[in-house]
Motif scaffolding. Structure first.
Motif, short mmCIF file in Angstrom:
data_model
loop_
_atom_site.label_atom_id
_atom_site.label_comp_id
_atom_site.label_asym_id
_atom_site.label_seq_id
_atom_site.Cartn_x
_atom_site.Cartn_y
_atom_site.Cartn_z
N ALA A 165 129.88 7.00 118.80
CA ALA A 165 129.62 8.42 119.03
C ALA A 165 129.49 8.70 120.52
O ALA A 165 128.95 7.88 121.26
N VAL A 166 129.99 9.86 120.91
CA VAL A 166 129.80 10.39 122.26
C VAL A 166 128.92 11.62 122.10
O VAL A 166 129.24 12.50 121.29
N GLN A 167 127.81 11.67 122.84
CA GLN A 167 126.84 12.74 122.68
C GLN A 167 126.40 13.26 124.04
O GLN A 167 126.39 12.51 125.01
N GLY A 168 126.04 14.53 124.08
CA GLY A 168 125.55 15.08 125.33
C GLY A 168 125.00 16.47 125.16
O GLY A 168 125.24 17.12 124.14
N GLY A 169 124.27 16.91 126.17
CA GLY A 169 123.70 18.24 126.09
C GLY A 169 123.12 18.72 127.40
O GLY A 169 123.13 18.01 128.40
N PHE A 170 122.63 19.97 127.35
CA PHE A 170 121.99 20.61 128.48
C PHE A 170 120.68 21.22 128.01
O PHE A 170 120.60 21.77 126.92
N ASP A 171 119.66 21.13 128.87
CA ASP A 171 118.35 21.67 128.54
C ASP A 171 117.82 22.50 129.70
O ASP A 171 117.93 22.11 130.86
N TYR A 172 117.23 23.64 129.35
CA TYR A 172 116.52 24.48 130.30
C TYR A 172 115.06 24.49 129.90
O TYR A 172 114.74 24.60 128.72
N SER A 173 114.17 24.38 130.88
CA SER A 173 112.75 24.51 130.58
C SER A 173 112.08 25.32 131.68
O SER A 173 112.54 25.35 132.83
N HIS A 174 111.02 25.98 131.31
CA HIS A 174 110.24 26.79 132.23
C HIS A 174 108.82 26.21 132.28
O HIS A 174 108.33 25.67 131.29
N ALA A 175 108.17 26.35 133.40
CA ALA A 175 106.82 25.82 133.57
C ALA A 175 105.84 26.41 132.57
O ALA A 175 104.81 25.79 132.26
N TRP B 191 123.18 20.71 122.37
CA TRP B 191 123.51 19.28 122.28
C TRP B 191 124.67 19.14 121.31
O TRP B 191 124.76 19.91 120.34
N ALA B 192 125.55 18.17 121.53
CA ALA B 192 126.70 17.98 120.64
C ALA B 192 127.01 16.50 120.46
O ALA B 192 126.68 15.68 121.32
N SER B 193 127.63 16.19 119.33
CA SER B 193 128.06 14.82 119.03
C SER B 193 129.29 14.87 118.12
O SER B 193 129.44 15.80 117.32
N ASN B 194 130.14 13.86 118.25
CA ASN B 194 131.19 13.73 117.26
C ASN B 194 130.57 13.25 115.96
O ASN B 194 129.52 12.59 115.95
N ILE B 195 131.15 13.65 114.83
CA ILE B 195 130.70 13.25 113.50
C ILE B 195 131.93 12.97 112.63
O ILE B 195 133.05 13.34 112.99
N SER B 196 131.69 12.35 111.48
CA SER B 196 132.78 12.18 110.50
C SER B 196 132.31 12.44 109.08
O SER B 196 133.12 12.51 108.16
N TRP B 197 131.01 12.61 108.87
CA TRP B 197 130.47 12.65 107.51
C TRP B 197 131.02 13.79 106.67
O TRP B 197 131.11 13.66 105.45
N LEU B 198 131.41 14.90 107.28
CA LEU B 198 131.94 16.01 106.50
C LEU B 198 133.36 15.76 106.01
O LEU B 198 133.74 16.23 104.94
N THR B 199 134.15 15.01 106.77
CA THR B 199 135.53 14.73 106.35
C THR B 199 135.67 13.36 105.68
O THR B 199 136.73 13.06 105.17
#
Length: 171
Positions: free
Chosen positions: A37-47, A55-63
């Motif tokens: 799997a290749v996974q990655g994402g972006f996060d914003y936070s405030h004090a 966030w995203a990832s490749n999957i296969s379970w649905l197919t």
């Protein structure tokens, strides 16, 4: 001499992450049929404690099983989330509350595969933590949780521990 004022620290934080894994396991089940799997994402936070991300990832379970999932094509899980977290005063006790939407783009065909529903899932969650221990309750607020029809009130309870062995290593 000249004295320069320090620039104030920003209350905003933006981070990103990417990873390559031998497989994607979610809540004890493989999402990639033991493939990488290749996974990655972006996060914003405030004090203030507010946060949002994707966030995203490749999957296969649905197919992997179209007759039970109804998906002719779908190779992506794309999550969107936001919430608020903080601590109770200056204690070691913390909290986290938020919403999480799991989006599965792809071709779902309920006419070809009767009785199947889309896998998109919307959860609300609340967590409490103390130092290295946390307890999180996730509750589905739609009636088609991860492609299972008539699954209202589905929930997941997660108890986790991250025990520091040294300052640089934890299990």
């Amino acid at each position: 001499g000249t004295v320069f004022a320090a620039e104030p620290e920003s209350p905003h934080t933006l981070t990103g992450n990417v990873g390559f894994y031998s497989q994607y396991i979610f809540r004890g089940l493989t999402q990639t049929n033991t493939d990488p799997a290749v996974q990655g994402g972006f996060d914003y936070s405030h004090a203030s404690g507010f946060y949002a991300g994707t966030w995203a990832s490749n999957i296969s379970w649905l197919t992997d099983s179209p007759s039970s999932s109804g998906y002719k094509s779908s190779s992506l899980e794309w999550d969107f989330y936001g919430g608020y977290k903080g601590t109770f005063g200056k204690s070691d006790f913390g909290y986290d509350v938020g919403l999480l939407y799991y989006y599965y783009p792809g071709s779902h065909d309920a006419a070809l595969y009767p009785g199947t529903v889309k896998a998109d899932t919307f959860e609300i969650y609340a967590a409490a933590s103390w130092k290295w221990l946390s307890l999180k309750y996730s509750h589905s607020i739609n009636d088609e949780t991860f492609g299972v029809a008539n699954s209202s009130a589905t929930y997941y309870l997660d108890l986790s521990a991250s025990i520091p062995v040294t300052e640089q290593f934890a299990i």
